[in-house]
Design a protein around this motif. Structure first.
Motif, short mmCIF file in Angstrom:
data_model
loop_
_atom_site.label_atom_id
_atom_site.label_comp_id
_atom_site.label_asym_id
_atom_site.label_seq_id
_atom_site.Cartn_x
_atom_site.Cartn_y
_atom_site.Cartn_z
N ALA A 240 0.67 -1.23 0.10
CA ALA A 240 0.02 -0.03 -0.16
C ALA A 240 0.80 1.12 -0.08
CB ALA A 240 -0.96 0.18 1.13
N LEU A 241 2.10 1.15 0.25
CA LEU A 241 2.82 2.45 0.27
C LEU A 241 3.80 2.59 -1.22
CD1 LEU A 241 5.22 1.48 3.65
CD2 LEU A 241 3.05 3.27 3.32
N ALA A 242 3.16 1.75 -2.02
CA ALA A 242 3.67 2.09 -3.63
C ALA A 242 3.58 3.54 -3.73
CB ALA A 242 3.17 1.11 -4.48
N ASN A 243 2.43 4.22 -3.38
CA ASN A 243 2.20 5.49 -3.96
C ASN A 243 3.01 6.51 -3.18
OD1 ASN A 243 0.93 5.31 -1.34
ND2 ASN A 243 -1.11 5.94 -2.17
N ILE A 246 8.57 7.38 -5.46
CA ILE A 246 8.70 7.89 -6.73
C ILE A 246 8.80 6.87 -7.74
CG2 ILE A 246 9.86 9.40 -8.43
CD1 ILE A 246 8.55 11.17 -6.58
N ALA A 247 8.01 6.71 -8.89
CA ALA A 247 7.84 5.76 -9.70
C ALA A 247 9.15 5.51 -10.55
CB ALA A 247 6.96 6.04 -10.99
N VAL A 254 8.98 -2.99 -3.01
CA VAL A 254 7.86 -2.52 -3.31
C VAL A 254 8.01 -1.51 -4.51
CG1 VAL A 254 5.91 -1.05 -2.74
CG2 VAL A 254 6.58 -2.77 -1.12
N ALA A 255 7.52 -1.48 -5.70
CA ALA A 255 7.95 -0.76 -6.81
C ALA A 255 6.96 0.48 -6.73
CB ALA A 255 7.57 -1.55 -8.03
N GLY A 256 7.57 1.69 -6.72
CA GLY A 256 7.03 3.04 -6.39
C GLY A 256 6.05 3.30 -7.77
N ILE A 260 5.96 13.49 -8.57
CA ILE A 260 6.01 14.55 -7.72
C ILE A 260 4.93 15.31 -7.69
CG2 ILE A 260 7.21 16.64 -7.77
CD1 ILE A 260 9.67 15.49 -9.37
N SER A 261 3.82 15.15 -8.46
CA SER A 261 2.71 15.90 -8.37
C SER A 261 1.79 15.20 -7.27
CB SER A 261 2.09 16.00 -9.78
OG SER A 261 2.73 16.81 -10.83
#
Length: 378
Positions: A240-243, A246-247, A254-256, A260-261
């Protein structure tokens, strides 16, 4: 009666011969002549007995002598039999005497001794004056303090260099473990070999676990007291912390997915143009956002008449809300070091994600324009 008996010579009648009284008389006479009287037989028996006894005594004497010689040789062989003695001398420097005396100190001889005093360190034994030799443990090390106790009986065997301790009169334990140091139910001994002890340390199961980080709190795991087998504790981030990442970045497996927005930040792009005299259009940026804040600076020169010239640097911060043409006052600094401020117009137009156009001071006095340094912010 032509035949006679082989031993006594008594006439023997033939099988079909009639024997007269005279013949019988002759046979009895022959028996009487050859038979031994009772006294004579006894005398011969006594003589035979005496001869036999004399022979037996002689043989027994020889055998006894041989046994005595063998026993003496055995007693003198201290590699085959081990004599016993009480030590004398002083602690650590012991002496011993045996009877028969040790003929020579050679490899293999052994002695059992009862020590009259305990040792306090490295020790030696001098047996029948053959020279003091070190007393060593089976591994070749010197005996330590108290290894030879007072009244203790020990066997020592000479290896050609030292007396090697063959056994100790007691077992000494020097452990310092406590019941809490030993697994529950396990038997052990501490310093007293006669006292059996039982451990009380808890024997715990594996503590392997996965700790998941879901927010600001720090997950913890308590490890129980006692023995814990090899275990692995893994820390990981909740998906749940993926968001929050940063991608393009992976943290804790865990992949982001955040931008930035989405994190409340502002994206920006910086650049520098070539030098130009008055105006310049920046294009081809293809930004993923519409610039709303623009910061720039540019140096240029102006001739104010005659040979005099001044250098100026434009500094400006634009905040674009709903318009795409922005103006700004610029700061002028003279190259003589005297600072002054002039109100003049330089501005930006056509502000899009693809670029913008810079409009600088215009006039015949504008010379030697420099590059434009800019930063576009979302």
């Amino acid at each position: 009666m032509p035949e006679q008996s082989a031993r006594l010579g008594i006439p023997l009648p033939l099988g079909n011969e009639n024997v007269s009284r005279q013949a019988i008389r002759e046979m009895l006479q022959a028996v009487d002549e050859h038979a031994e009287t009772i006294p004579g037989a006894q005398a011969k028996a006594d003589a035979a007995e005496a001869a036999a006894k004399s022979y037996a005594d002689s043989a027994a004497g020889s055998a006894a002598g041989a046994v005595a010689s063998a026993l003496a040789a055995h007693k003198a062989d201290f590699t085959q039999q081990i004599p016993y003695a009480m030590t004398a001398g002083s602690a650590n420097a012991y002496t011993a005497s045996t009877t028969p005396a040790l003929p020579s100190l050679v490899a293999g001889v052994a002695i059992t001794v009862k020590f009259h005093a305990a040792n306090t360190g490295a020790s030696s034994l001098n047996w029948n004056g053959k020279g003091a030799k070190s007393i060593r443990n089976p591994d070749g090390t010197n005996v330590g303090s108290g290894d030879l106790s007072s009244g203790g009986v020990y066997t020592l065997r000479y290896d050609g260099t030292n007396f090697i301790l063959q056994g100790k009169g007691e077992v000494k334990l020097t452990g310092d473990a406590t019941d809490a140091n030993v697994l529950s139910g396990k038997i052990y001994y501490n310093t007293d070999p006669k006292t059996k002890r039982i451990g009380t340390m808890p024997n715990n199961p594996s503590q392997t676990a996965t700790l998941q980080i879901t927010g600001s709190a720090k997950p913890t795991k308590s490890i129980p007291a006692g023995y814990v087998p090899p275990s692995t504790i893994t820390a990981e981030l909740a998906t749940a912390l993926a968001n929050k990442i940063i991608a393009g970045n992976t943290i804790g497996g865990v992949a982001g997915t955040a931008t930035i927005s989405s994190l409340g930040g502002l994206r920006q792009v910086s650049g520098v143009t070539p030098s130009f005299p008055e105006s310049y259009t920046v294009s081809g940026l293809a930004l993923p956002f519409q610039p709303r804040i623009i910061i720039y600076n540019r140096y240029w020169q102006a001739y104010m008449g005659g040979a005099s010239s001044y250098g100026y640097t434009d500094y400006c911060i634009f905040v674009a809300l709903s318009i795409n043409t922005l103006s700004c006052l610029y700061r002028v600094r003279g190259d003589t070091g005297t600072a002054s401020y002039y109100h003049s117009t330089h501005y930006l137009s056509n502000i899009t994600p693809d670029g913008f156009t810079y409009h600088g001071p215009v006039g015949s006095n504008v010379k030697n324009g420099g590059p434009l340094n800019y930063t576009l912010i979302e």
